[in-house]
Design a protein around this motif. Structure first.
Motif, mmCIF file in Angstrom:
data_model
loop_
_atom_site.group_PDB
_atom_site.id
_atom_site.type_symbol
_atom_site.label_atom_id
_atom_site.label_comp_id
_atom_site.label_asym_id
_atom_site.label_seq_id
_atom_site.Cartn_x
_atom_site.Cartn_y
_atom_site.Cartn_z
ATOM 1 N N ILE A 233 4.393 -1.528 1.040
ATOM 2 C CA ILE A 233 4.338 -0.299 1.818
ATOM 3 C C ILE A 233 5.722 -0.051 2.401
ATOM 4 O O ILE A 233 6.284 -0.938 3.062
ATOM 5 N N ASN A 234 6.272 1.132 2.166
ATOM 6 C CA ASN A 234 7.589 1.450 2.712
ATOM 7 C C ASN A 234 7.530 1.418 4.241
ATOM 8 O O ASN A 234 6.730 2.126 4.852
ATOM 9 N N HIS A 235 8.359 0.561 4.847
ATOM 10 C CA HIS A 235 8.404 0.372 6.300
ATOM 11 C C HIS A 235 7.060 -0.090 6.864
ATOM 12 O O HIS A 235 6.695 0.263 7.998
ATOM 13 N N GLY A 236 6.337 -0.897 6.071
ATOM 14 C CA GLY A 236 5.072 -1.452 6.546
ATOM 15 C C GLY A 236 4.795 -2.772 5.848
ATOM 16 O O GLY A 236 5.445 -3.126 4.870
ATOM 17 N N ASN A 237 3.838 -3.500 6.359
ATOM 18 C CA ASN A 237 3.454 -4.779 5.779
ATOM 19 C C ASN A 237 2.377 -4.545 4.726
ATOM 20 O O ASN A 237 1.220 -4.305 5.041
ATOM 21 N N GLY A 238 2.792 -4.601 3.471
ATOM 22 C CA GLY A 238 1.870 -4.289 2.391
ATOM 23 C C GLY A 238 0.683 -5.227 2.329
ATOM 24 O O GLY A 238 -0.437 -4.803 2.050
ATOM 25 N N GLY A 239 0.931 -6.515 2.558
ATOM 26 C CA GLY A 239 -0.165 -7.458 2.502
ATOM 27 C C GLY A 239 -1.277 -7.100 3.466
ATOM 28 O O GLY A 239 -2.461 -7.083 3.113
ATOM 29 N N LYS A 240 -0.912 -6.793 4.703
ATOM 30 C CA LYS A 240 -1.907 -6.474 5.728
ATOM 31 C C LYS A 240 -2.509 -5.096 5.521
ATOM 32 O O LYS A 240 -3.731 -4.913 5.614
ATOM 33 N N LEU A 241 -1.662 -4.110 5.239
ATOM 34 C CA LEU A 241 -2.153 -2.737 5.151
ATOM 35 C C LEU A 241 -2.958 -2.485 3.887
ATOM 36 O O LEU A 241 -3.846 -1.618 3.877
ATOM 37 N N LEU A 242 -2.668 -3.215 2.822
ATOM 38 C CA LEU A 242 -3.402 -3.043 1.576
ATOM 39 C C LEU A 242 -4.571 -4.014 1.454
ATOM 40 O O LEU A 242 -5.361 -3.922 0.516
ATOM 41 N N GLY A 243 -4.674 -4.946 2.388
ATOM 42 C CA GLY A 243 -5.758 -5.911 2.351
ATOM 43 C C GLY A 243 -5.624 -6.916 1.218
ATOM 44 O O GLY A 243 -6.636 -7.421 0.708
ATOM 45 N N LEU A 244 -4.370 -7.210 0.821
ATOM 46 C CA LEU A 244 -4.132 -8.139 -0.277
ATOM 47 C C LEU A 244 -3.533 -9.439 0.248
ATOM 48 O O LEU A 244 -2.915 -9.479 1.304
ATOM 49 N N LYS A 245 -3.702 -10.499 -0.514
ATOM 50 C CA LYS A 245 -3.186 -11.806 -0.144
ATOM 51 C C LYS A 245 -2.792 -12.554 -1.411
ATOM 52 O O LYS A 245 -2.942 -12.034 -2.532
ATOM 53 N N GLN A 246 -2.272 -13.752 -1.246
ATOM 54 C CA GLN A 246 -1.923 -14.548 -2.405
ATOM 55 C C GLN A 246 -3.168 -14.767 -3.265
ATOM 56 O O GLN A 246 -4.252 -15.037 -2.758
ATOM 57 N N ASP A 247 -2.989 -14.603 -4.582
ATOM 58 C CA ASP A 247 -4.038 -14.713 -5.596
ATOM 59 C C ASP A 247 -4.871 -13.451 -5.747
ATOM 60 O O ASP A 247 -5.759 -13.398 -6.616
ATOM 61 N N SER A 248 -4.632 -12.412 -4.949
ATOM 62 C CA SER A 248 -5.337 -11.148 -5.163
ATOM 63 C C SER A 248 -5.036 -10.617 -6.565
ATOM 64 O O SER A 248 -3.933 -10.754 -7.080
ATOM 65 N N VAL A 249 -6.037 -9.985 -7.175
ATOM 66 C CA VAL A 249 -5.915 -9.502 -8.550
ATOM 67 C C VAL A 249 -5.203 -8.153 -8.579
ATOM 68 O O VAL A 249 -5.483 -7.257 -7.765
ATOM 69 N N ILE A 250 -4.282 -8.001 -9.538
ATOM 70 C CA ILE A 250 -3.613 -6.731 -9.822
ATOM 71 C C ILE A 250 -3.994 -6.341 -11.246
ATOM 72 O O ILE A 250 -3.826 -7.130 -12.178
ATOM 73 N N TYR A 251 -4.493 -5.118 -11.414
ATOM 74 C CA TYR A 251 -5.021 -4.702 -12.709
ATOM 75 C C TYR A 251 -4.238 -3.500 -13.224
ATOM 76 O O TYR A 251 -4.060 -2.511 -12.512
ATOM 77 N N ILE A 252 -3.770 -3.586 -14.455
ATOM 78 C CA ILE A 252 -3.088 -2.459 -15.109
ATOM 79 C C ILE A 252 -3.891 -2.061 -16.322
ATOM 80 O O ILE A 252 -4.163 -2.879 -17.217
ATOM 81 N N HIS A 253 -4.315 -0.787 -16.382
ATOM 82 C CA HIS A 253 -5.042 -0.246 -17.517
ATOM 83 C C HIS A 253 -4.129 0.724 -18.262
ATOM 84 O O HIS A 253 -3.521 1.618 -17.662
ATOM 85 N N PHE A 254 -4.037 0.555 -19.582
ATOM 86 C CA PHE A 254 -3.185 1.424 -20.394
ATOM 87 C C PHE A 254 -4.026 2.496 -21.091
ATOM 88 O O PHE A 254 -5.167 2.254 -21.470
ATOM 89 N N GLY A 255 -3.422 3.669 -21.256
ATOM 90 C CA GLY A 255 -4.077 4.752 -21.966
ATOM 91 C C GLY A 255 -4.702 5.749 -21.029
ATOM 92 O O GLY A 255 -4.457 5.758 -19.820
ATOM 93 N N GLY A 256 -5.555 6.602 -21.570
ATOM 94 C CA GLY A 256 -6.172 7.673 -20.797
ATOM 95 C C GLY A 256 -7.298 7.208 -19.901
ATOM 96 O O GLY A 256 -7.696 6.081 -19.884
#
Length: 256
Positions: A233-256
């Motif tokens: 998060i620009n000028h913010g704590n992404g971990g806290k504000l996004l509710g993410l922590k170490q080992d949180s899953v990040i998912y990328i889907h390709f296509g439409g």
């Protein structure tokens, strides 16, 4: 130049770090000792390996790297020297040195008993003298013979298909930015030009190239100087504000 880097979980409140440096300088007062970090959480080999893997190539080839993480106890499995990409690493055989690169080291040395001693402080009493002598011109082979039981640990890898990449947060830095194990080369190879990146309750369909390309308080996603996907998060704590922590899953889907 006799250059040694020093990485440990010793912190900066006790005598441990200066004692190790003093031992090395007593052997060669001309040594240039560079602290990588001593604020690794106690026994956190994954963080230590991440920091060292992210920095060692920035030093000149021939640099000696002293690693003081988990150097005592039954999980140490002895003390070793490793030559990797023209860099020398001196540390315990506890798996941390296996996490520094995707390829195996070119040279592995098990330090001989003559160089070992009973000690509650082996980083100072065993590893520091060897590191100082190697940095001063000794060969790593002078201190032992071939290592046959190099202990290896497995780092978590992102899973990729033509339809998606599933990765994880592997580190949250002091700014709250989330570093992942999703590499740029994998993303570029699979990306057809249209994608969606999902993290927590948020999703984006485009990448930035820096922190300030979004408004303060908005999320950014880009491939950083380590060539891995970073979220925050620009000028913010992404971990806290996004509710993410170490080992949180990040998912990328390709296509439409």
């Amino acid at each position: 130049m006799a250059l040694v880097t020093f990485l440990s979980d010793f912190g900066d409140q006790d005598y441990y770090v200066p004692a190790v440096k003093a031992k090395m300088l007593s052997i060669n007062p001309q040594l240039n000792i560079i602290d990588i970090s001593h604020n690794i959480e106690a026994h956190d080999m994954e963080h230590a390996a991440f920091v060292l893997r992210s920095t060692f190539r920035e030093f000149p080839k021939g640099t000696v790297h002293l690693v003081g993480i988990n150097t005592v106890g039954v999980m140490t499995h002895g003390y070793i020297g490793v030559k990797l990409e023209e860099h020398i690493f001196v540390g315990p055989n506890n798996g941390i040195l296996s996490l520094l690169a995707d390829n195996d080291p070119g040279i592995l040395v098990q330090f001989a008993d003559i160089h070992l001693k009973n000690s509650t402080f082996p980083t100072r009493d065993i590893l520091a003298p060897i590191a100082a002598k190697v940095a001063s011109g000794a060969a790593i082979h002078d201190f032992g013979g071939p290592l046959t039981n190099f202990r290896k640990l497995m780092s978590r890898q992102a899973k990729a298909t033509r339809e998606h990449i599933i990765g994880h947060v592997i580190r949250i830095d002091r700014y709250g930015n989330l570093l992942t194990n999703i590499r740029r080369d994998v993303f570029d190879k699979l990306n057809p030009g249209k994608f969606k990146i999902q993290f927590g309750r948020e999703s984006v369909d485009r990448l930035q190239t820096g922190y300030d390309e979004v408004e303060a308080g908005d999320p950014f996603v880009f491939f950083n100087s380590l060539e891995v996907l970073e979220i925050g998060i620009n000028h913010g704590n992404g971990g806290k504000l996004l509710g993410l922590k170490q080992d949180s899953v990040i998912y990328i889907h390709f296509g439409g």
